[in-house]
Design a protein around this motif. Structure first.
Motif, PDB file in Angstrom:
ATOM      1  N   MET A   1       0.845  -1.202   0.000  1.00 49.27           N
ATOM      2  CA  MET A   1       0.000   0.000   0.000  1.00 49.27           C
ATOM      3  C   MET A   1       0.880   1.251   0.000  1.00 49.27           C
ATOM      4  O   MET A   1       1.957   1.277   0.585  1.00 49.27           O
ATOM      5  N   ARG A   2       0.391   2.299  -0.651  1.00 48.22           N
ATOM      6  CA  ARG A   2       1.162   3.527  -0.670  1.00 48.22           C
ATOM      7  C   ARG A   2       1.106   4.230   0.671  1.00 48.22           C
ATOM      8  O   ARG A   2       0.109   4.191   1.374  1.00 48.22           O
ATOM      9  N   GLU A   3       2.194   4.925   0.966  1.00 44.72           N
ATOM     10  CA  GLU A   3       2.223   5.711   2.187  1.00 44.72           C
ATOM     11  C   GLU A   3       1.377   6.953   2.007  1.00 44.72           C
ATOM     12  O   GLU A   3       1.445   7.631   0.979  1.00 44.72           O
ATOM     13  N   ASN A   4       0.551   7.263   2.982  1.00 45.43           N
ATOM     14  CA  ASN A   4      -0.312   8.434   2.913  1.00 45.43           C
ATOM     15  C   ASN A   4       0.484   9.658   3.321  1.00 45.43           C
ATOM     16  O   ASN A   4       0.826   9.837   4.476  1.00 45.43           O
ATOM     17  N   ARG A   5       0.789  10.501   2.348  1.00 45.34           N
ATOM     18  CA  ARG A   5       1.624  11.663   2.624  1.00 45.34           C
ATOM     19  C   ARG A   5       0.760  12.888   2.859  1.00 45.34           C
ATOM     20  O   ARG A   5      -0.081  13.234   2.042  1.00 45.34           O
ATOM     21  N   GLY A   6       0.983  13.539   3.960  1.00 44.32           N
ATOM     22  CA  GLY A   6       0.380  14.837   4.195  1.00 44.32           C
ATOM     23  C   GLY A   6      -1.071  14.800   4.601  1.00 44.32           C
ATOM     24  O   GLY A   6      -1.836  15.683   4.239  1.00 44.32           O
ATOM     25  N   GLY A   7      -1.518  13.762   5.336  1.00 41.80           N
ATOM     26  CA  GLY A   7      -2.871  13.802   5.871  1.00 41.80           C
ATOM     27  C   GLY A   7      -3.862  13.051   5.027  1.00 41.80           C
ATOM     28  O   GLY A   7      -3.656  11.909   4.655  1.00 41.80           O
ATOM     29  N   ALA A   8      -4.994  13.718   4.703  1.00 40.08           N
ATOM     30  CA  ALA A   8      -6.107  13.046   4.032  1.00 40.08           C
ATOM     31  C   ALA A   8      -5.680  12.488   2.687  1.00 40.08           C
ATOM     32  O   ALA A   8      -5.036  13.154   1.891  1.00 40.08           O
ATOM     33  N   GLU A   9      -6.074  11.264   2.464  1.00 36.76           N
ATOM     34  CA  GLU A   9      -5.730  10.584   1.224  1.00 36.76           C
ATOM     35  C   GLU A   9      -6.707  10.996   0.127  1.00 36.76           C
ATOM     36  O   GLU A   9      -7.912  10.995   0.317  1.00 36.76           O
ATOM     37  N   SER A  10      -6.187  11.384  -1.036  1.00 40.75           N
ATOM     38  CA  SER A  10      -7.045  11.764  -2.150  1.00 40.75           C
ATOM     39  C   SER A  10      -7.695  10.528  -2.740  1.00 40.75           C
ATOM     40  O   SER A  10      -7.247   9.400  -2.538  1.00 40.75           O
ATOM     41  N   MET A  11      -8.775  10.744  -3.494  1.00 41.45           N
ATOM     42  CA  MET A  11      -9.450   9.630  -4.149  1.00 41.45           C
ATOM     43  C   MET A  11      -8.508   8.921  -5.111  1.00 41.45           C
ATOM     44  O   MET A  11      -8.494   7.695  -5.198  1.00 41.45           O
ATOM     45  N   ARG A  12      -7.692   9.685  -5.837  1.00 43.86           N
ATOM     46  CA  ARG A  12      -6.750   9.070  -6.767  1.00 43.86           C
ATOM     47  C   ARG A  12      -5.766   8.171  -6.035  1.00 43.86           C
ATOM     48  O   ARG A  12      -5.487   7.048  -6.468  1.00 43.86           O
ATOM     49  N   ASP A  13      -5.221   8.646  -4.906  1.00 46.61           N
ATOM     50  CA  ASP A  13      -4.297   7.821  -4.125  1.00 46.61           C
ATOM     51  C   ASP A  13      -4.995   6.576  -3.595  1.00 46.61           C
ATOM     52  O   ASP A  13      -4.423   5.482  -3.562  1.00 46.61           O
ATOM     53  N   LYS A  14      -6.254   6.747  -3.180  1.00 44.56           N
ATOM     54  CA  LYS A  14      -7.009   5.615  -2.650  1.00 44.56           C
ATOM     55  C   LYS A  14      -7.208   4.549  -3.728  1.00 44.56           C
ATOM     56  O   LYS A  14      -7.030   3.352  -3.482  1.00 44.56           O
ATOM     57  N   VAL A  15      -7.558   5.001  -4.932  1.00 38.18           N
ATOM     58  CA  VAL A  15      -7.769   4.061  -6.032  1.00 38.18           C
ATOM     59  C   VAL A  15      -6.467   3.356  -6.395  1.00 38.18           C
ATOM     60  O   VAL A  15      -6.427   2.135  -6.592  1.00 38.18           O
ATOM     61  N   ASP A  16      -5.375   4.118  -6.491  1.00 41.77           N
ATOM     62  CA  ASP A  16      -4.084   3.513  -6.820  1.00 41.77           C
ATOM     63  C   ASP A  16      -3.679   2.477  -5.777  1.00 41.77           C
ATOM     64  O   ASP A  16      -3.158   1.404  -6.106  1.00 41.77           O
ATOM     65  N   ALA A  17      -3.925   2.805  -4.514  1.00 41.83           N
ATOM     66  CA  ALA A  17      -3.575   1.870  -3.447  1.00 41.83           C
ATOM     67  C   ALA A  17      -4.407   0.595  -3.531  1.00 41.83           C
ATOM     68  O   ALA A  17      -3.901  -0.515  -3.336  1.00 41.83           O
ATOM     69  N   LEU A  18      -5.698   0.746  -3.834  1.00 44.57           N
ATOM     70  CA  LEU A  18      -6.561  -0.425  -3.958  1.00 44.57           C
ATOM     71  C   LEU A  18      -6.130  -1.309  -5.121  1.00 44.57           C
ATOM     72  O   LEU A  18      -6.158  -2.539  -5.036  1.00 44.57           O
ATOM     73  N   LYS A  19      -5.726  -0.689  -6.226  1.00 48.80           N
ATOM     74  CA  LYS A  19      -5.279  -1.467  -7.378  1.00 48.80           C
ATOM     75  C   LYS A  19      -4.022  -2.263  -7.047  1.00 48.80           C
ATOM     76  O   LYS A  19      -3.822  -3.367  -7.558  1.00 48.80           O
ATOM     77  N   GLN A  20      -3.169  -1.689  -6.213  1.00 51.65           N
ATOM     78  CA  GLN A  20      -1.969  -2.412  -5.805  1.00 51.65           C
ATOM     79  C   GLN A  20      -2.304  -3.539  -4.834  1.00 51.65           C
ATOM     80  O   GLN A  20      -1.635  -4.572  -4.807  1.00 51.65           O
ATOM     81  N   ALA A  21      -3.356  -3.346  -4.049  1.00 54.50           N
ATOM     82  CA  ALA A  21      -3.703  -4.337  -3.030  1.00 54.50           C
ATOM     83  C   ALA A  21      -4.544  -5.483  -3.579  1.00 54.50           C
ATOM     84  O   ALA A  21      -4.577  -6.568  -2.993  1.00 54.50           O
ATOM     85  N   VAL A  22      -5.252  -5.254  -4.692  1.00 56.76           N
ATOM     86  CA  VAL A  22      -6.173  -6.257  -5.236  1.00 56.76           C
ATOM     87  C   VAL A  22      -5.699  -6.670  -6.620  1.00 56.76           C
ATOM     88  O   VAL A  22      -5.505  -5.834  -7.497  1.00 56.76           O
ATOM     89  N   ASP A  23      -5.509  -7.973  -6.813  1.00 51.23           N
ATOM     90  CA  ASP A  23      -5.082  -8.510  -8.105  1.00 51.23           C
ATOM     91  C   ASP A  23      -6.323  -8.823  -8.937  1.00 51.23           C
ATOM     92  O   ASP A  23      -7.174  -9.624  -8.535  1.00 51.23           O
ATOM     93  N   LEU A  24      -6.429  -8.193 -10.100  1.00 48.75           N
ATOM     94  CA  LEU A  24      -7.604  -8.372 -10.952  1.00 48.75           C
ATOM     95  C   LEU A  24      -7.774  -9.828 -11.376  1.00 48.75           C
ATOM     96  O   LEU A  24      -8.897 -10.313 -11.544  1.00 48.75           O
ATOM     97  N   ARG A  25      -6.665 -10.549 -11.535  1.00 54.26           N
ATOM     98  CA  ARG A  25      -6.765 -11.959 -11.926  1.00 54.26           C
ATOM     99  C   ARG A  25      -7.507 -12.771 -10.873  1.00 54.26           C
ATOM    100  O   ARG A  25      -8.290 -13.669 -11.200  1.00 54.26           O
ATOM    101  N   ASP A  26      -7.264 -12.452  -9.600  1.00 57.57           N
ATOM    102  CA  ASP A  26      -7.964 -13.164  -8.530  1.00 57.57           C
ATOM    103  C   ASP A  26      -9.467 -12.895  -8.583  1.00 57.57           C
ATOM    104  O   ASP A  26     -10.287 -13.797  -8.345  1.00 57.57           O
ATOM    105  N   LEU A  27      -9.838 -11.644  -8.894  1.00 57.17           N
ATOM    106  CA  LEU A  27     -11.263 -11.306  -8.975  1.00 57.17           C
ATOM    107  C   LEU A  27     -11.956 -12.140 -10.050  1.00 57.17           C
ATOM    108  O   LEU A  27     -13.044 -12.682  -9.834  1.00 57.17           O
ATOM    109  N   PHE A  28     -11.322 -12.231 -11.225  1.00 57.03           N
ATOM    110  CA  PHE A  28     -11.937 -12.989 -12.315  1.00 57.03           C
ATOM    111  C   PHE A  28     -11.975 -14.487 -12.005  1.00 57.03           C
ATOM    112  O   PHE A  28     -12.967 -15.161 -12.300  1.00 57.03           O
ATOM    113  N   MET A  29     -10.904 -15.026 -11.413  1.00 53.93           N
ATOM    114  CA  MET A  29     -10.873 -16.468 -11.138  1.00 53.93           C
ATOM    115  C   MET A  29     -11.895 -16.856 -10.077  1.00 53.93           C
ATOM    116  O   MET A  29     -12.468 -17.945 -10.123  1.00 53.93           O
ATOM    117  N   GLU A  30     -12.136 -15.958  -9.111  1.00 55.26           N
ATOM    118  CA  GLU A  30     -13.146 -16.246  -8.096  1.00 55.26           C
ATOM    119  C   GLU A  30     -14.553 -16.102  -8.656  1.00 55.26           C
ATOM    120  O   GLU A  30     -15.458 -16.858  -8.307  1.00 55.26           O
TER     121      GLU A  30
END
Length: 364
Positions: A1-30
């Motif tokens: 997960m990305r480090e949250n720099r400077g307080g509140a996490e922006s939506m873009r940072d949140k989305v990028d972090a989620l993409k790093q945390a969740v593998d799309l291949r796992d979603l499709f295989m499940e």
């Protein structure tokens, strides 16, 4: 997960972090167990979203691609499509996923659809005609987003008359319709953007949405239930006409607007869409068949496929500048009628030349 720099996490940072945390291949295989095979970092198999006799669907850790239709998406797009939710709800779902909540498998054959050579159901057409009409009305409203959408269309060279006759509209936000997906029962949503209805012979085949503001989505999305195999403006093809096949609806509208009676301009909506037998038969009545697809690798492949399907009656035309017809006209100031006359002249039938007599003797 990305480090949250400077307080509140922006939506873009949140989305990028989620993409790093969740593998799309796992979603499709499940979601679709046993449907895909792994080769290196990719999964390959048949599309779960349409009838796919030649497997052309690929997935890696953060993107899926349907090579037959050109559709692609990421983890967010996957959840939005699978669960019929908006962007914010998809982010929340992925946050739950990152916390250990998994998706349930889809019922077998959930995504099997009727024949692509037939239009959607009458119920789908009724609902989407009403939604398209509402979007068309909104396009001419005084709201800033509607005015911006109309301006965007006009900057692509389209006149108000062309826009109105095409039934183009604008949907400002994710909108839930009264439609439900077959089998799953999930609601069908319309993405925010410019709506392009494809009506042929009185049947509404598809509603294509051009996304304008959401960079996390593909540029184009079909409303669920659409048939991307429809030949846009195909009902204008008539005996003895010249037909020009282009790659997208906006190119078709601009070329039709400028060429007038010189040609009927049609499109399958994407270079990845194949020409079904239904439309191949329709095109047989034309006098001559031309194509001018995008000046890229996908366009070149599609041009070669058209040549195979249409035979000697097909002639591929080339633009002197620009990626596509809109780019040639709007960005490079090209004269499309002069280009058409010049490009098609070698294929036009030449008048029969009768021999001239040196002398003429009147009969007695």
């Amino acid at each position: 997960m990305r480090e949250n720099r400077g307080g509140a996490e922006s939506m873009r940072d949140k989305v990028d972090a989620l993409k790093q945390a969740v593998d799309l291949r796992d979603l499709f295989m499940e979601r679709y167990p046993g449907r895909f095979r792994r080769s290196g970092k990719w999964l390959y198999g048949s599309s779960p979203y349409r009838t796919d006799r030649r497997p052309s669907f690929a997935i890696n850790e953060d993107i899926y691609i349907d090579f037959a239709t050109g559709e692609r998406g990421d983890e967010i797009a996957f959840v939005m499509r699978e669960q019929g939710v908006n962007f914010k709800e998809a982010v929340e779902t992925l946050q739950a996923r990152a916390g250990g909540v998994h998706l349930s498998p889809a019922p077998q054959h959930e995504r099997e659809s009727p024949s692509p050579s037939e239009p959607p159901s009458a119920a789908w057409q009724t609902v989407m005609r009403a939604e398209s009409s509402h979007a068309q009305t909104y396009l001419y409203a005084s709201a800033p987003d509607a005015q911006a959408a109309l301006h965007w269309l006009q900057t692509r060279g389209l006149t108000l008359d062309t826009i109105r006759r095409a039934g183009i509209g604008f949907n400002p936000t994710w909108k839930q319709t009264r439609l439900r997906e077959r089998e799953s029962g999930r609601a069908v949503f319309i993405a925010p953007g410019i709506l392009i209805p494809c009506e042929i012979d009185g049947a509404l085949w598809a509603v294509h949405v051009r996304i304008l503001t959401d960079a996390d989505l593909p540029k184009y999305l079909y409303v669920r239930g659409s048939k991307s195999s429809g030949l846009y403006n195909g009902d204008a093809v008539c005996a003895g006409c010249d037909v020009l096949i282009v790659e997208g609806e906006f190119d078709a509208l601009l070329a039709g607007q400028m060429l007038g009676e010189r040609a009927v301009v049609v499109t399958l909506g994407s270079a990845a869409n194949k020409l079904p037998r239904r439309w191949l038969d329709r095109l047989q009545v034309a006098r001559r068949l031309y194509s001018c697809l995008d000046n890229d690798e996908a366009g070149q492949r599609a041009t070669a496929q058209l040549a195979d399907r249409l035979g000697d009656r097909h002639h591929a035309l080339k633009l002197p500048r620009g990626k596509d017809i809109t780019d040639y006209v709007v960005r490079h100031g090209g004269n499309l009628t002069a280009w058409w006359d010049d490009q098609t002249a070698p294929f036009a039938p030449r008048p029969v030349q009768l021999p001239l007599l040196d002398t003429f003797t009147p009969p007695r």
